[in-house]
Write an enzyme that holds these catalytic residues in place. Structure first.
Site, PDB file in Angstrom:
ATOM      1  N   LYS A 110       0.852  -1.202   0.000  1.00 20.22           N
ATOM      2  CA  LYS A 110       0.000   0.000   0.000  1.00 20.22           C
ATOM      3  C   LYS A 110       0.880   1.242   0.000  1.00 20.22           C
ATOM      4  O   LYS A 110       1.731   1.415   0.864  1.00 20.22           O
ATOM      5  CB  LYS A 110      -0.922   0.018   1.229  1.00 20.22           C
ATOM      6  CG  LYS A 110      -1.925   1.161   1.183  1.00 20.22           C
ATOM      7  CD  LYS A 110      -2.757   1.276   2.427  1.00 20.22           C
ATOM      8  CE  LYS A 110      -3.970   0.395   2.393  1.00 20.22           C
ATOM      9  NZ  LYS A 110      -4.919   0.669   3.489  1.00 20.22           N
ATOM     10  N   ASP A 205     -12.809   1.214  12.322  1.00 19.11           N
ATOM     11  CA  ASP A 205     -13.129   1.356  10.894  1.00 19.11           C
ATOM     12  C   ASP A 205     -13.570   0.015  10.315  1.00 19.11           C
ATOM     13  O   ASP A 205     -13.129  -0.382   9.238  1.00 19.11           O
ATOM     14  CB  ASP A 205     -11.911   1.907  10.143  1.00 19.11           C
ATOM     15  CG  ASP A 205     -12.327   2.638   8.857  1.00 19.11           C
ATOM     16  OD1 ASP A 205     -13.526   2.952   8.708  1.00 19.11           O
ATOM     17  OD2 ASP A 205     -11.460   2.882   8.011  1.00 19.11           O
TER      18      ASP A 205
HETATM   19  N1  LIG Z   1      -3.446  -7.446   1.771  1.00 15.80           N
HETATM   20  C1  LIG Z   1      -4.167  -7.332   0.665  1.00 15.80           C
HETATM   21  N2  LIG Z   1      -4.284  -8.351  -0.196  1.00 15.80           N
HETATM   22  C2  LIG Z   1      -5.025  -8.258  -1.321  1.00 15.80           C
HETATM   23  N3  LIG Z   1      -5.724  -7.149  -1.659  1.00 15.80           N
HETATM   24  C3  LIG Z   1      -5.667  -6.085  -0.852  1.00 15.80           C
HETATM   25  C4  LIG Z   1      -4.886  -6.106   0.345  1.00 15.80           C
HETATM   26  N4  LIG Z   1      -5.039  -4.904   0.961  1.00 15.80           N
HETATM   27  C5  LIG Z   1      -5.862  -4.191   0.201  1.00 15.80           C
HETATM   28  N5  LIG Z   1      -6.241  -4.879  -0.912  1.00 15.80           N
HETATM   29  C6  LIG Z   1      -7.132  -4.415  -1.990  1.00 15.80           C
HETATM   30  O1  LIG Z   1      -7.003  -3.027  -2.141  1.00 15.80           O
HETATM   31  C7  LIG Z   1      -8.261  -2.378  -1.954  1.00 15.80           C
HETATM   32  C8  LIG Z   1      -8.042  -1.011  -1.353  1.00 15.80           C
HETATM   33  O2  LIG Z   1      -7.697  -1.138   0.004  1.00 15.80           O
HETATM   34  P1  LIG Z   1      -7.627   0.117   0.956  1.00 15.80           P
HETATM   35  O3  LIG Z   1      -7.535  -0.385   2.344  1.00 15.80           O
HETATM   36  O4  LIG Z   1      -6.551   1.010   0.479  1.00 15.80           O
HETATM   37  O5  LIG Z   1      -8.972   0.887   0.690  1.00 15.80           O
HETATM   38  P2  LIG Z   1     -10.450   0.640   1.195  1.00 15.80           P
HETATM   39  O6  LIG Z   1     -10.477  -0.290   2.354  1.00 15.80           O
HETATM   40  O7  LIG Z   1     -11.237   0.234  -0.010  1.00 15.80           O
HETATM   41  O8  LIG Z   1     -10.876   2.080   1.668  1.00 15.80           O
HETATM   42  P3  LIG Z   1     -10.375   2.882   2.961  1.00 15.80           P
HETATM   43  O9  LIG Z   1      -9.378   3.849   2.425  1.00 15.80           O
HETATM   44  O10 LIG Z   1     -11.565   3.546   3.493  1.00 15.80           O
HETATM   45  O11 LIG Z   1      -9.776   1.887   3.899  1.00 15.80           O
HETATM   46  C9  LIG Z   1      -9.059  -3.346  -1.093  1.00 15.80           C
HETATM   47  O12 LIG Z   1     -10.433  -3.144  -1.239  1.00 15.80           O
HETATM   48  C10 LIG Z   1      -8.596  -4.693  -1.638  1.00 15.80           C
HETATM   49  O13 LIG Z   1      -9.325  -5.018  -2.792  1.00 15.80           O
HETATM   50 MG   LIG Z   2      -9.229  -0.299   3.768  1.00 20.45          MG
END
Ligand SMILES: Nc1ncnc2c1ncn2[C@@H]1O[C@H](COP(=O)(O)OP(=O)(O)OP(=O)(O)O)[C@@H](O)[C@H]1O
Ligand SMILES: [Mg+2]
Length: 406
Positions: A110, A205
């Site tokens: 990330k 969250d």
């Molecule tokens: N460890 C992981 N393995 C596989 N996919 C992941 C992983 N972490 C995140 N993702 C993918 O990336 C997307 C974005 O994650 P992120 O946590 O950045 O945003 P979110 O949860 O959709 O929103 P927020 O910013 O409110 O948390 C997730 O919805 C998922 O599909």
């Molecule tokens: Mg998230």
């Protein structure tokens, strides 16, 4: 390590404390259903040295930006797994070629947006909590990178992505009842672990996009950027500015900023309701009375005649009625307006455990009553699987959540 967490940055932190991020309004655009946050939470660590003292950084790997660029092919677009409010997530693969001694492992990287203080705080909070906590229902933090103003996190790769995608993407194959209950239990165990830790943690969250699924659909909580140490000693709550996600945050927390573990229980109730109904917590595309899932569904949850009407039609009646009733009753109590009437997460785990199916290949048979209502569906394996009330109180009503709440 570059200039990560310098004194200068702390000064920026202090200046930024007067700013309040605009709280985003609800919008069907995915970007607006992201976490809302604030910069002025004094208990959130702002300095990386604070974390180092806690030896958090012993358990996670410090990657260089170059290493993470290498494994994501310079953050190529076709490596993107998803995008959230705070950054983009890429797929990568670490092994001996990246650094001698590294175990071969697929990872998710990330990259936090360069949002100055906010990004840094979220990043540091996440490293602090997730770096120390280990549980089968929490995503494992493999490492981090902090170079100049770059902040990255490296997690174990979760093969099936987020629950949000499986539940709400039109093209996705509908999740079966058994899988939904298994996910609910896994996520509940993750929260219960946090709440019962030696130093309890409030997750703050809890939502479908933060529940990730591995290849077997086992659920793990991700995103600890908003997590908060729970109240200590005689304190009943932690006072904070409101952070979280609309549609999931508990009403008393939004009103007062008083945060307790019961705020997470409310959010769990919302996610359980999403699993049961297949509807989003907030959906602006629906008629006005149905846009807020809790407002629409909650009155039906304790009405035996109405509750089956809200179950996700994509399940095509393939679910055991008694288990569905119990799950609805559990959601009802989790969503109580009065936080004290909500069950503890450990109670939620106990209630969900007997609702688990013993395996795949379920065959459900409808038995219609004289009213023509599908009152009882018998699953050969499931029939004896629904727990009765274990309360010693003879006056206790049959719903398992009801037994434990009072
Ligand atoms: N460890 C992981 N393995 C596989 N996919 C992941 C992983 N972490 C995140 N993702 C993918 O990336 C997307 C974005 O994650 P992120 O946590 O950045 O945003 P979110 O949860 O959709 O929103 P927020 O910013 O409110 O948390 C997730 O919805 C998922 O599909
Ligand atoms: Mg998230």
């Amino acid at each position: 390590m570059g200039n990560c967490g310098t004194r200068e940055e702390s000064a920026v932190v202090a200046n930024a404390q007067v700013q309040q991020l605009p709280i985003r309004s609800i919008n069907s655009d995915k970007r607006y259903n992201r976490s809302f946050s604030d910069l002025s939470d004094p208990s959130t660590p702002s300095h990386i040295e604070d974390s180092r003292k806690n030896s958090v950084f012993d358990t996670v790997i410090a990657f260089t930006l170059f290493e993470l660029e290498t494994i994501t092919k310079s953050f190529r677009n076709d490596y993107i797994l998803g995008e959230g409010g705070f950054g983009t997530v890429y797929k990568g693969y670490i092994d001996e070629n990246v650094r001698v001694g590294l175990k071969s492992l697929p990872v998710a990287v990330k990259v936090l947006n360069k949002q100055g203080l906010q990004g840094h705080r979220e990043w540091l909070t996440e490293v602090n909590f997730l770096g120390q906590l280990r549980h089968p229902n929490l995503v494992k933090l493999i490492g981090y990178c902090c170079e100049d103003d770059h902040r990255l996190l490296v997690y174990e790769f979760m093969f099936r992505g987020s629950l949000e995608n499986h539940l709400f993407r039109k093209a996705a194959v509908p999740l079966s009842w058994a899988t939904r209950m298994m996910i609910a239990l896994g996520a509940a165990k993750g929260l219960a672990f946090l709440h019962n830790a030696e130093r309890p943690v409030i997750y703050r969250d809890f939502k479908t996009s933060n529940i990730l699924l591995d290849s077997d659909y086992a659920a793990k909580l991700s995103d600890f950027g908003l997590a908060k140490a729970g109240p200590q000693g005689d304190e009943t709550h932690v006072s904070t500015r409101v952070m979280g996600t609309y549609g999931y945050a508990a009403p008393e927390y939004v009103m007062t900023g008083h945060l307790t573990a019961r705020s997470d229980v409310y959010s769990f109730g919302v996610v359980l309701l999403e699993l049961l109904t297949g509807r989003k917590s907030v959906d602006k595309t629906r008629p006005s009375k149905e846009q807020s899932l809790v407002d629409w569904a909650r009155p039906k949850l304790n009405d035996k005649r109405k509750l089956l009407q809200i179950i996700d039609p994509r399940l095509e009646d393939q679910y055991p009625v008694k288990a569905a009733q119990k799950a609805c009753s559990l959601a009802y109590y989790c969503l109580s307006q009065n936080p004290k009437a909500r069950p503890l997460m450990s109670d939620v785990v106990e209630t969900l455990e007997p609702l688990q199916s013993s395996g795949a290949g379920e065959v459900l048979t409808k038995v219609h009553t004289s009213l023509g209502l599908p009152e009882q569906r018998i699953h050969r394996r499931f029939a004896g699987n629904v727990a009765g009330c274990r309360s010693p109180n003879p006056n206790c009503s049959p719903g398992p959540a009801a037994c434990r709440v009072r």
